[in-house]
Design an enzyme around this catalytic site. Sequence first.
Site, short mmCIF file in Angstrom:
data_model
loop_
_atom_site.label_atom_id
_atom_site.label_comp_id
_atom_site.label_asym_id
_atom_site.label_seq_id
_atom_site.Cartn_x
_atom_site.Cartn_y
_atom_site.Cartn_z
CB THR A 24 -0.89 -0.03 1.26
OG1 THR A 24 -1.80 -1.11 1.14
CG2 THR A 24 -1.65 1.27 1.45
NE ARG A 76 -9.44 -6.61 3.04
CZ ARG A 76 -8.35 -5.87 3.17
NH1 ARG A 76 -7.93 -5.14 2.15
NH2 ARG A 76 -7.69 -5.84 4.31
N GLY A 83 -10.61 -2.70 2.85
CA GLY A 83 -9.61 -2.64 3.89
C GLY A 83 -9.62 -1.33 4.65
CG ASP A 84 -5.95 -0.03 6.53
OD1 ASP A 84 -5.20 0.97 6.63
OD2 ASP A 84 -5.61 -1.05 5.91
CB THR A 88 0.84 0.57 5.06
OG1 THR A 88 1.02 -0.58 4.23
CG2 THR A 88 2.14 0.80 5.84
N GLY A 89 -0.53 -2.09 6.23
CA GLY A 89 -0.30 -3.35 6.92
C GLY A 89 -1.54 -4.21 6.95
CD GLU A 90 -3.56 -8.62 10.75
OE1 GLU A 90 -4.52 -9.29 11.16
OE2 GLU A 90 -2.44 -8.64 11.29
N GLY A 91 -4.94 -4.77 7.30
CA GLY A 91 -6.08 -3.87 7.30
C GLY A 91 -7.10 -4.17 8.36
#
Length: 328
Positions: free
Chosen positions: A199, A227, A229-230, A249-252
């Site tokens: 991201t 889906r 995400g964040d 950024t990362g695990e949404g």
Amino acid sequence: MVGWAIAVHGGAGVDPGLPVERQEEARRVLERCLRVGAAGLRAGLPAVDVVEMVVRELETDPVFNSGRGSALTRKGTVEMEASIMDGHGRRCGAVSGLTTVKNPVSLARLVMDRSPHSYLAFDGAEEFAREQGVEVVDNSYFITEENMSMLKRAKEANSIMYDYRVPAPGVDSASAGLEGAKVGLLMNGLRISVYAPETVGCVVVDSNGWCAAATSTGGLMNKMSGRIGDSPLIGSGTYACGDCAVSCTGEGEAIIRSTLARDVAALVEYKGLSLQEAVDYAIKERLDEGMAGLIAVSRNGEVAYGFNTIGMFRGCATEDGFMEVSIW
């Protein structure tokens, strides 16, 4: 008057075995984008214009996971998302489920500036894009050979590929630079793979002390269609106010649960923490077992980073001439 500052990211987490040429390619892209943003700030552009301009650059380059080069859904298509927020007045715009819009961040900006809403998605967002006359391209424009190959590997492994890097099952976490981390992580029962594109995001404070943030992504490789995400969620992946601007950024799913970007701002606004203290606390205390990173700037010209992965593609530049691009 404060000194301007800009920070960019290209995703949290880096495989320690990532080839040097790929590392250097990422560094060159981030440095180029910082120079574009710095030139805009020297010319007196407001923060919100600069974050849009920089993220457009990142969306156009296939190195990272946004615009061209976006991660692919199970169906082999892209569903892109982005958001932008102007801390001067806390105005915001967000989009999800885009399949033809060349620069999602600019459509998010138009949602903010030219619609009565803050968030448009899927068919409604695409319809709005055509009403506004933004550049649209065939879905195939966004798809690269590398991402098709990643999708094939993900399907073979029944795996989701995340924005960050995790050791494969059987890899010693300490030797991989993830001491204390879980190995062979799962999300909803599906193994998370060791490689994925990243991201992108940008945060800026201009010479007036106004802050802005923007984030853009293709999401997860091999994600379910629909889906979200964040990245397009204001307060989770993106937030800006009078005090600071944040892009995550990362695990949404973990970032969404923790409202990570807003938590950083709240710690500055309500607790009086410095920007770096707020970032450090949020990364350590708010992610539970999730893995993520973020960049932030304050109205006073401070820049802060934080991540709990091996590394994060990131860079910053300030009015006094300082510039750096880092990975680890």
